[in-house]
Write a protein that holds these residues in place. Structure first.
Motif, short mmCIF file in Angstrom:
data_model
loop_
_atom_site.label_atom_id
_atom_site.label_comp_id
_atom_site.label_asym_id
_atom_site.label_seq_id
_atom_site.Cartn_x
_atom_site.Cartn_y
_atom_site.Cartn_z
N SER A 151 -0.03 -6.08 -1.15
CA SER A 151 -0.81 -5.16 -1.99
C SER A 151 0.16 -4.23 -2.71
O SER A 151 1.31 -4.06 -2.30
CB SER A 151 -1.76 -4.36 -1.12
N VAL B 151 -3.20 -13.68 6.90
CA VAL B 151 -3.87 -12.39 6.71
C VAL B 151 -5.36 -12.58 6.52
O VAL B 151 -5.77 -13.44 5.74
CB VAL B 151 -3.43 -11.67 5.40
N TYR C 288 -10.10 -14.95 -7.43
CA TYR C 288 -10.01 -15.57 -6.11
C TYR C 288 -11.39 -16.11 -5.77
O TYR C 288 -12.40 -15.56 -6.21
CB TYR C 288 -9.65 -14.55 -5.03
N GLU D 217 7.14 -13.56 3.80
CA GLU D 217 6.06 -13.63 2.81
C GLU D 217 6.61 -13.27 1.42
O GLU D 217 7.35 -12.30 1.30
CB GLU D 217 4.97 -12.62 3.21
N GLU E 51 -6.68 1.10 -10.10
CA GLU E 51 -5.66 2.14 -10.26
C GLU E 51 -5.27 2.37 -11.71
O GLU E 51 -4.12 2.24 -12.10
CB GLU E 51 -4.42 1.80 -9.41
N ALA F 91 -7.76 -10.77 4.66
CA ALA F 91 -7.77 -9.67 3.69
C ALA F 91 -9.12 -8.95 3.69
O ALA F 91 -9.18 -7.73 3.54
CB ALA F 91 -7.45 -10.18 2.30
N ASN G 144 1.99 -1.56 -0.78
CA ASN G 144 2.98 -2.09 0.15
C ASN G 144 4.24 -2.58 -0.55
O ASN G 144 5.33 -2.50 -0.01
CB ASN G 144 2.36 -3.20 1.01
N GLY H 253 -3.44 -2.24 1.17
CA GLY H 253 -3.69 -3.49 1.86
C GLY H 253 -5.06 -3.55 2.52
O GLY H 253 -5.35 -4.47 3.28
N ALA H 254 -5.92 -2.58 2.22
CA ALA H 254 -7.25 -2.56 2.82
C ALA H 254 -8.13 -3.67 2.26
O ALA H 254 -9.12 -4.05 2.87
CB ALA H 254 -7.91 -1.21 2.61
N1 LIG Z 1 -2.35 -13.76 -3.23
C1 LIG Z 1 -2.22 -13.34 -1.97
N2 LIG Z 1 -1.62 -14.11 -1.03
C2 LIG Z 1 -1.49 -13.69 0.24
N3 LIG Z 1 -1.92 -12.50 0.69
C3 LIG Z 1 -2.52 -11.68 -0.20
C4 LIG Z 1 -2.69 -12.04 -1.56
N4 LIG Z 1 -3.32 -11.03 -2.20
C5 LIG Z 1 -3.52 -10.07 -1.27
N5 LIG Z 1 -3.05 -10.45 -0.07
C6 LIG Z 1 -3.12 -9.68 1.18
O1 LIG Z 1 -4.43 -9.19 1.35
C7 LIG Z 1 -4.43 -7.86 1.84
C8 LIG Z 1 -5.25 -6.97 0.93
O2 LIG Z 1 -4.56 -6.78 -0.29
P1 LIG Z 1 -5.15 -5.98 -1.53
O3 LIG Z 1 -4.22 -6.19 -2.67
O4 LIG Z 1 -6.56 -6.31 -1.72
O5 LIG Z 1 -5.02 -4.46 -1.02
P2 LIG Z 1 -5.43 -3.12 -1.77
O6 LIG Z 1 -6.51 -2.51 -0.97
O7 LIG Z 1 -5.69 -3.37 -3.20
O8 LIG Z 1 -4.11 -2.24 -1.56
P3 LIG Z 1 -3.31 -1.24 -2.58
O9 LIG Z 1 -3.94 0.07 -2.45
O10 LIG Z 1 -1.92 -1.20 -1.96
O11 LIG Z 1 -3.32 -1.83 -3.94
C9 LIG Z 1 -2.99 -7.45 1.96
O12 LIG Z 1 -2.60 -7.54 3.31
C10 LIG Z 1 -2.23 -8.45 1.13
O13 LIG Z 1 -0.97 -8.69 1.68
#
Ligand SMILES: Nc1ncnc2c1ncn2[C@@H]1O[C@H](COP(=O)(O)OP(=O)(O)OP(=O)(O)O)[C@@H](O)[C@H]1O
Ligand SMILES: [Mg+2]
Lengths: 341, 499
Positions: free
Chosen positions: B401, B19, B56, B395, B170, B21, B404, B42-43
């Motif tokens: 996210s 991914v 991270y 996965e 959130e 991200a 998801n 997942g944005a």
């Molecule tokens: N530790 C991780 N290992 C692998 N992939 C990750 C990890 N953390 C996030 N991702 C991936 O990175 C992408 C972004 O995730 P993120 O959690 O930042 O989304 P988000 O914008 O906070 O979404 P949500 O509104 O659902 O919380 C996603 O596709 C997720 O699957």
């Protein structure tokens, strides 16, 4: 909405290739370590890499290996089983007492006629399973920690073995019984065949049945498993029963190999089995672990025992080396899990 | 005159295996502003914030705090630089006091032996809580607090680090309207003190109430930053999903049939009492009320998670005794629980296993073995249907996210093809686009003659979807409103009515 699922269009960049390599190493690290160990031992001693010696190694680890298969599934549910070594001993004396040669002067049941070998086998497996079921019932129904429940069984089963045999070995067993531990089919030791079959069955159970899926699920998040409509108590009991069943089988194999049931048998085997599973990547936090990992873990222990013997390392040093490797394996495992983030 | 830039992130990228991200995103934060971060599930919102909070490490890009380039290795680093974060999922030490939770790991000490200086700790905590107008006793144990109060404590903790930037991921997802009001008061207060706040939420009305600036991400990319005053809901949605979203709530024509579920005098000790209602085939039935009204307990009892203390349950006219979720499932029920960490997900297991776990019985084939190919196929299809975004089905779900993860749980239960689907806060943490999809699924589900029972704190969702709405207050049934009579006011007046 673009890529809803797999993002295949994303070409791996240089850094992600490196990452892939890293994740490959961490995923299959245990197998690489095993191969490395075998190469090392072969280089150190010419007698190591011979068919006889390899079969010998596997034969030696079968008892621990069988127990390790069961304890793997138990640990996956976030449990533990400390009783398997003692259960092995109890099973060995009971089964042996049903398999003694009729003319032996110190026979436990002097009037007992020669029984078909299936009788001690069934008795062994039944007793092992029953001990496991009791462990499981306490864990599932009373909610006491598995550590405590199986610690109790560890002490009780050892005591029962001593009482049953009056503290003495039960010897002079008949040939068909001995075959379980000493026989060969097409030149392959019977215990080795048994271990391979049980490993396959365990793999199938874990990966191809509800039992296995639920074991992972319970270990992953018990409350979630319950709310998903899994009968958690029932499956916990089954998991421990299977562990006991395998401990029973280990009792058969070991007593048949040495042609004697002994109340002191299998001392600390549970710890070696837990070590094998742990080296093989089973997580004590639950939900993670594989049979193939555990098999390799058991083989690593076997290779270490055998190889260090060949190299004339003293038994005392062997303990220090084994202990260090177990801790190192877990540290490696934790780092691998931590690195994901 | 614009205030000073406190944070400038430029060209940030981050990949996980399989991914991307974040790719080349930016974020600029000014002193004393509330900056909303928006985008679909997942944005990459949480990921960017975790980079800022040192959890991270970025693959590339520049982070400048107060104009100076910094490296943030680990959360301690970030805290030292005045960045603090309140996470999507809280993790308090439950059996310790409020004060101990706030000062965890940096307790004030005194004397040679460096004993913990409890007096100072109580006093400091008291001062801190007063500063935020929080009426919570510093000695209270965390367990006895509500989720909202725990959240406030987290904020107090962030403030105690003298944070100049507070990230809230959130924060409102498990708060009631009133509690959100309180949260906003605190945010305004912090803002007045010059603190910059990053606010992540999927709730539009909140965003427009509190945010000064809005930054939108889509699929890991920066789309744009706009002052909140200069945009509106539909423009924002368009930026987020990349197309117009013409309809939020779908209600297909559905015929309401015979009785599906009938509940008589159901009680659970100390939680709710004497609740009766019946729901028909093809009906979407809502349950409204404030947090603590006993709604979650009610559906959990119907589903056998808790055992009722009195009452009767009938399914399709048959008297049933539901003893466990296992049993409820066999009676054609399904429950999407409110708390996905506690009672939903197995974080280390794969998306596939998390999806299929409740439906294993139907994959048992010859020799008691699972038909794994079919399991994989159906799990994948169901996830696709509700647009779960994941690199692969294997996965670990913990890597997805938040939104998801929620979708996977919904997929889990849809896969069991239930007759009665209980949904407890089904769209918590789910983005607008996906919400609309889920409403459509719910509607189609009802159209097939199945029953949906939906607990929600989001009024528009209840009003938009339900045929009837049961209003609960303090464990009692306060009345059932018909779709045509239901309105926000009608619900509230029932919910707050004294006996
Ligand atoms: N530790 C991780 N290992 C692998 N992939 C990750 C990890 N953390 C996030 N991702 C991936 O990175 C992408 C972004 O995730 P993120 O959690 O930042 O989304 P988000 O914008 O906070 O979404 P949500 O509104 O659902 O919380 C996603 O596709 C997720 O699957
Ligand atoms: Mg998030």
């Amino acid at each position: 909405m673009a890529n809803t699922t797999a993002s295949a269009e994303m070409l791996p960049t240089e850094s992600s290739k490196q990452k892939q390599l890293k994740s490959l190493i961490s995923k299959y690290g245990i197998y690489f370590a095993f191969i490395g160990l075998v190469i090392f031992m072969s280089a150190m001693h010419p007698a190591f890499l011979t068919v006889t010696n390899i079969l010998n190694i596997i034969r030696q680890v079968t008892s621990i290996g069988l127990i390790a298969l069961g304890v793997t599934i138990i640990i996956i549910t976030r449990g533990i089983d400390l009783s398997s070594g003692s259960v092995l001993a109890l099973v060995s004396v009971v089964a042996a007492s049903l398999a003694q040669n009729p003319d032996w002067h110190a026979k436990m049941y002097p009037s007992l006629p020669a029984l078909p070998v299936i009788v001690p086998i069934l008795a062994a497996l039944a007793i092992g399973s029953l001990c496991g079921a009791i462990n499981g019932a306490f864990v599932a129904k009373t909610g006491i920690p598995p550590f405590i429940a199986t610690l109790g069984m560890m002490i009780v089963a050892r005591g029962a073995a001593l009482i049953y045999s009056d503290g003495r070995p039960v010897s002079d067993l008949n040939d068909s019984y001995n075959f379980i531990g000493q026989g060969e089919i097409f030149g392959i030791p019977f215990p080795v065949i048994l271990f391979i079959i049980m490993a396959l069955i365990s793999w199938i159970l874990l990966n191809r049945t509800r039992f296995g899926k639920y074991a992972y699920s319970i270990g992953g998040n018990e409350q979630a498993a319950f709310v998903s409509g899994i009968n958690v108590a029932k499956y916990k009991i089954l998991v421990y029963t299977f562990g006991g069943f395998l401990a029973g089988m280990a009792g058969l194999v070991l007593s048949a190999r040495i042609s004697s049931g002994q109340p002191g048998l299998g001392n600390m085997f549970e710890l070696d089995a837990i070590a094998a599973a742990t080296i093989g990547g089973v997580s004590h936090a639950g939900g993670i672990g594989t049979i193939q990992g555990t098999v390799v873990g058991a083989l690593i222990i076997g290779v270490l025992n055998n190889g260090l013997d060949l190299l004339n390392v003293s038994a005392y040093w062997q303990q220090i080396i084994k202990g260090s490797i177990i801790v190192a394996a877990v540290v490696f495992d934790m780092r691998k899990n931590a690195r994901k983030n | 005159m614009q205030s000073e830039v406190v944070l400038d992130m430029q060209g940030i990228s981050k990949s996980f295996p399989g991914v991307k991200a974040l790719s080349d995103v930016q974020l600029t934060l000014r002193e004393g502003e509330v900056h909303a971060l928006m985008g679909e599930n997942g944005a990459g919102k949480s990921t960017l914030m975790k980079i800022l909070f040192g959890m991270y490490t970025r693959d590339c890009g520049i982070i400048k705090l107060d104009g100076k380039e910094v490296e943030l290795n680990g959360t301690l680093d970030s805290l030292e630089h005045g960045v603090s974060m309140i996470h999507q999922e809280l993790s308090p030490v439950l059996h310790r006091s409020v004060a101990e939770n706030i000062w965890l790991g940096r307790e004030p000490v005194k004397g040679l032996l460096k004993l913990v200086d409890h007096d100072k700790m109580w006093a400091d905590t008291k001062g801190l809580l007063e500063r935020l107008d929080l009426e919570i006793d510093p000695r209270e144990h965390m367990v006895s607090l509500t989720v909202a109060q725990m959240q406030m404590i987290e904020i107090a903790k962030a403030v105690s680090y003298n944070a100049k930037i507070i990230i809230m991921d959130e924060p409102s997802s498990s708060l009631t309207d009133k509690e959100v009001g309180h949260l906003f008061e605190i945010i305004r207060k912090l803002k007045g003190q010059g603190v910059a706040i990053v606010y992540i939420s999927h709730k539009m009305d909140e965003i427009f109430e509190i945010a000064d600036t809005i930054t939108v991400f889509r699929d890991g990319q920066y789309i744009s930053s706009v002052p909140a005053r200069e945009t509106n809901q539909s423009k924002l949605i368009k930026m987020m999903v990349g197309r117009e979203l013409n309809k939020m709530f779908t209600r297909e024509d559905h015929t309401i049939g015979e009785d599906m579920l009938k509940v008589e005098g159901l009680s659970l000790e100390k939680r709710f009492e004497d609740v009766s209602f019946d729901v028909k085939k093809g009906e979407i039935f809502g349950i409204a009320g404030l947090v603590g009204a006993g709604r979650t307990e009610l559906v959990e009892t119907l589903f056998g998670v808790r055992s009722k203390s009195a009452g009767h349950i009938y399914i399709k006219g048959k008297h049933v005794h539901i003893k466990s979720p296992d049993h409820a499932k066999k009676n054609g029920m399904a429950l999407l629980t409110e708390d996905r960490r506690q009672s939903g997900l197995s974080l280390m297991l794969s998306v596939e296993d998390n999806t299929a776990v409740a439906n294993m019985d139907s994959y048992v084939g010859g020799g008691n073995l699972l038909e794994v190919a079919r399991l994989k196929k159906e799990a994948k299809e169901e996830c696709k249907k509700i647009r779960v975004k994941t690199p692969t089905m294997t996965e670990p779900i913990g890597n997805l996210s938040g939104g998801n993860q929620q979708k996977v749980l919904l997929a889990r239960w849809l896969l069991t093809k239930p007759d009665i689907l209980f949904l407890d806060e089904p769209t918590r943490g789910i983005d607008v686009g996906a919400k609309a999809e889920i409403y459509k699924l719910i509607s189609m589900f009802a159209q097939e003659g199945k029953t949906v029972i939906m607990v929600s704190s989001e009024m528009p969702e209840l009003l938009g979807m339900c045929d009837r709405i049961l209003v609960m207050h303090e464990g009692r049934n306060k009345g059932i409103l018909d779709r045509n009579d239901a309105s926000q006011e009608a619900i509230m007046s029932l919910a707050l009515q004294k006996h």
